[in-house]
Design an enzyme around this catalytic site. Sequence first.
Site, mmCIF file in Angstrom:
data_model
loop_
_atom_site.group_PDB
_atom_site.id
_atom_site.type_symbol
_atom_site.label_atom_id
_atom_site.label_comp_id
_atom_site.label_asym_id
_atom_site.label_seq_id
_atom_site.Cartn_x
_atom_site.Cartn_y
_atom_site.Cartn_z
ATOM 1 N N CYS A 122 0.829 -1.201 0.000
ATOM 2 C CA CYS A 122 0.000 0.000 0.000
ATOM 3 C C CYS A 122 0.868 1.258 0.000
ATOM 4 O O CYS A 122 1.535 1.538 -0.985
ATOM 5 C CB CYS A 122 -0.993 -0.035 1.162
ATOM 6 N N HIS A 163 -3.599 -5.302 1.054
ATOM 7 C CA HIS A 163 -3.370 -5.752 2.432
ATOM 8 C C HIS A 163 -3.874 -7.187 2.566
ATOM 9 O O HIS A 163 -4.765 -7.612 1.833
ATOM 10 C CB HIS A 163 -4.144 -4.879 3.427
#
Length: 503
Positions: A342, A426
Site C-alpha cells: 500500500c 493488504h
Amino acid sequence: MSGGGLLVAGTTSDAGKSVVTAGICRWLVRQGVKVAPFKAQNMSLNSFVTKEGAEIGRAQAMQAQACRIEPTALMNPVLLKPGGEQSSQVVLLGKPVGELSARGYHGGRQQQLLGTVLDCLAELRGTYDAVICEGAGSPAEINLRRTDIVNMGIARNAGLPVLVVGDIDRGGVFASFFGTVALLSEEDQKLVAGFLVNKFRGDVSLLEPGLDMLHGLTGRSTYGVLPFRHGLGIDEEDGLRVSLRGTVRESNTAAPLGEDVLRVAVCAIPLMSNFTDVDALAAEPGVVVRFVDRPEELADADLVVIPGTRGTVKALQWLRERGLAAAIGRRVAEQRPVLGICGGFQILGEHIEDEVESRQGHVEGLGVLPVRVRFAREKTLTRPEGEALGEHVTGYEIHHGVADIHGGQPFLDGCRVGQTWGTHWHGSLESDGFRRAFLREVAAAAGRRFVPAPHTSFAALREEQLDRLGDLIEQHADTDALWRLIESGAPQGLPFIPPGAPA
C-alpha cells in the site's frame, strides 16, 4: 424486542477491552447465542474492508470473526484515522467524510453523530440475541463526557450495563477501578455493574481480599480474574505489543523446518497502518519479524517490508532522514528482497502527486518501481481476489493513491522488478499457499536454506487464538453472572460513590 447488551469499558487505553470483548463474543457463540460486536467510535490506523466495501476497525472485524459472522459497517459506525498530531480522517458508516481537528470533532461534530451510532446499535440489537460493545479509553474522561458517544454516552442512551476492565499487570488496579466509578455522575454510576481483572499473574487467593474490599467500597462485584497469557494481542487498535524495535508480538517459537531462519525487517514508518499484515509472516515457523528504525538493522534482513501508512509523503521523508531510503536503494541494487504494501508500494515508485493527503503536490519517490502515483479524493475500498506465484490470493485495499504502472512484471495489481515487489493489497500474506511460495522466493534470493512449513494455516491459528480468548472467559469469569448482566442489565440499587463527576 431488542437483544441483550453489554458495554466493556476500561480503566485505561490498552486495558484489554478489545480482546475481552472478543473473548465474551466467542464464549457466547459457543453457547449457541447469536451475538455481534459493536464499537461506536474507534480511533485506529488498523482497518479492514467489509464485503460491501465499508472501512471499519480491524478490532471489530476480529470480533466479528469471534462471533462467526461477517463484519459490517454497523459494527463500527465511526472510525477516526489519525493523519498527524492535530487531525484525523472521519470515516462514517465505512466511507470517509472529511478531515477534522480534535477540537473540531469534540467541539460539536461528535455529538451530532450520536443518532447515527444509536441507530446502528439498535439495528444490531434487533437482529442478534446479544451485542457486546467496546468502549474507548476510559469512561471517566471528565473533559470529554459532555460529547461522549462511545462510553457512558452510549451506555446511558441505550441502557447498557457496563463492565470495567483493568490491567493488573500495570499496577494500581484497585485505585483505577475505584477512581473510575467515583469520577462518574450518579446516573452513569447506576450502569457500572462491576469489574473484570485482566492479565493477572500468580495466586488468585492473594488477590481475593482486595476484591472483597473493593466490593465493600463500591458495592460492585468482580466478574472474573483473567490470567496473563502470551500471544493474545490480535488485531487491536494501534498498540504494538512491543517497542517498535522489538520482535513482533505474534512471532512463532516453533523451530524452522529447514536449516536457516528467515529474518524480516519491517520499517516502523510514521502513521504506520495495518501492521497486522506481517502477523501472517510471524506465524510461520522459522520466520523472525522485527520492527526497525535504523539503516544498520536492514543489513542482516532477508526481506525488508515497507508497510502501509496514513502519511505516504511523511513516511517517505522519514525514510530519507533516517538513512533507511539509501539502505533500501542499496538492497535493491544488490537484488535483495524488498516488499512494499500500500503506502510502502507508493513510496517505491517514481513520483507521487498528492493534493489530498499531504497536499505537497509533486514528490519524488524512491524510483525503484516503474509506478507513478496520483492521490484521488475518493478512497479505494475493495476486496480483490487474484493469482500470484501460481497460487490463489485474497486481500483488501484501502488507499487514496492511484497507481499508473508502466513496466515490470504484474504482481497483485502492482508490479515486481527483480526482487522488489509492490502491491496495494493488504492481507495477501494470509493466503497460505501464496505466503509459502513468496517465502520460497525470498529464501532463494537471500541464499537461505529456509523451508516454509507445508501445513501452517493462518486462519486456523486465528481460530485457535479466538478459542483461547473464549476459554479465558469460560474458565475464569463468572459466566452465569455475566449472562444475567447481558440479559437483564445492571443490578438495581448500586450505591453512589462520591465525589461523582464535576459539575
